[in-house]
Enzyme design. Structure first.
Site, PDB file in Angstrom:
ATOM      1  N   ARG A  45       0.817  -1.213   0.000  1.00  0.00           N
ATOM      2  CA  ARG A  45       0.000   0.000   0.000  1.00  0.00           C
ATOM      3  C   ARG A  45       0.850   1.263   0.000  1.00  0.00           C
ATOM      4  O   ARG A  45       0.510   2.252  -0.670  1.00  0.00           O
ATOM      5  CB  ARG A  45      -0.954  -0.008   1.189  1.00  0.00           C
ATOM      6  CG  ARG A  45      -2.020  -1.104   1.077  1.00  0.00           C
ATOM      7  CD  ARG A  45      -3.025  -1.032   2.200  1.00  0.00           C
ATOM      8  NE  ARG A  45      -4.034  -2.072   2.066  1.00  0.00           N
ATOM      9  CZ  ARG A  45      -5.053  -2.238   2.912  1.00  0.00           C
ATOM     10  NH1 ARG A  45      -5.185  -1.425   3.957  1.00  0.00           N
ATOM     11  NH2 ARG A  45      -5.924  -3.201   2.734  1.00  0.00           N
ATOM     12  N   ASP A 154     -15.431   8.446  10.768  1.00  0.00           N
ATOM     13  CA  ASP A 154     -14.374   7.508  10.417  1.00  0.00           C
ATOM     14  C   ASP A 154     -13.071   8.279  10.341  1.00  0.00           C
ATOM     15  O   ASP A 154     -13.062   9.474  10.019  1.00  0.00           O
ATOM     16  CB  ASP A 154     -14.660   6.836   9.075  1.00  0.00           C
ATOM     17  CG  ASP A 154     -13.844   5.565   8.883  1.00  0.00           C
ATOM     18  OD1 ASP A 154     -14.334   4.484   9.256  1.00  0.00           O
ATOM     19  OD2 ASP A 154     -12.707   5.663   8.371  1.00  0.00           O
TER      20      ASP A 154
END
Length: 282
Positions: A45, A154
């Site tokens: 990632r 979030d």
């Protein structure tokens, strides 16, 4: 004449030292524990961030992260290493409990003029809070007339932007009963993108929030969903979070957590279990 083949990009290793530095930074920023088994995932990632920033190695990347004023890249780091797995009406038993047990008395209170608040803490791309709102509207179609709202938060700002757009791929409805799909999207058009109904989105406010930071909202919340979030934290962080949730729940308020999670530590004495991974504030 054929175009030249793209130049080969040499593999950039993520060695022990730089992985440890990244893991420590992620833990400090978000409370997330990156075990050694996560190193391949972190590498795959974050190599994209190195290429986007034209950096030669992970040491340069960590040095950049540590430089004052690079808050935007630290947010990119947290976004890259977090896992967002969700779906509409996931862990169906919580929504059945919400509809049958938790919401009816709360709706009655709201109809009498009281304030009612629900919180989806760790909402990812919005499927959870919109499922909560659809459950509410099925019981109270005029919920907009009352002081009853859902907060969705979030840590990943990209997920929050997706939640605010409230547009999903056609396969987001796969596995949903036809009635559940209609409650969320109205009449479905084959192959088209799925837009959450405006009556649902009006009930939900989506904001970015790091659960490790100070919380701007003071509550109280009558229902809190925090599911499959604390599994990424260490024990001390988990126990501190349970206590913070308890402080925002009134007596009788509900906390719903993930199927592999359990309330532990000092907060355990503040809750009683009331169904599968459902806790009620004493």
């Amino acid at each position: 004449m054929a175009a030249p083949a793209p130049a080969h990009q040499p593999e950039v290793p993520l060695d022990d030292r730089e992985f440890s530095r990244i893991a420590a930074l992620v833990h400090n920023l978000a409370g997330i524990v990156l075990a050694e088994a996560k190193r391949p995932l972190v590498h795959s990632r974050l190599i994209k961030r190195l290429r986007a920033l034209n950096l030669p190695d992970f040491a340069s990347y960590v040095d950049l992260l540590a430089t004052q004023g690079n808050e935007a890249e630290r947010l990119e780091l947290v976004s890259a290493v977090t896992t967002n797995v969700t779906s509409f009406f996931r862990e169906q038993h919580h929504f059945e409990f919400l509809g049958k047990r938790a919401l009816p008395p709360l709706i009655a209170r709201a109809q009498g003029g009281a304030r009612v608040r629900l919180w989806s803490a760790g909402c990812s791309s919005g499927e959870e809070p919109y499922s909560m709102a659809a459950t509410l509207l099925a019981l109270c179609p005029d919920a907009h007339r009352h002081d009853i709202r859902i907060l969705a938060t979030d840590i990943d700002r990209g997920m929050i932007e997706k939640a605010r757009r409230a547009v999903y791929a056609p396969d987001a409805a796969a596995g949903l009963a036809p009635e559940a799909a209609r409650r969320l999207f109205g009449d479905l058009k084959p192959g088209g993108a799925l837009q959450i109904l405006e009556a649902i989105t009006r009930l939900v406010t989506c904001n970015a929030l790091n659960l490790q930071d100070n919380w701007p909202m003071k509550g109280p919340f009558d229902v809190i969903f925090c599911r499959n979030v604390v599994i990424y934290f260490d024990k001390q962080t988990q126990e501190r979070l349970w206590q913070r949730f308890a402080a925002l729940l009134p007596p009788g308020g509900y906390l719903m957590i993930g199927h592999s999670e359990r309330v532990t530590g000092p907060a355990l004495g503040l809750f009683t279990t009331d169904g599968m991974t459902t806790y009620r504030r004493r």
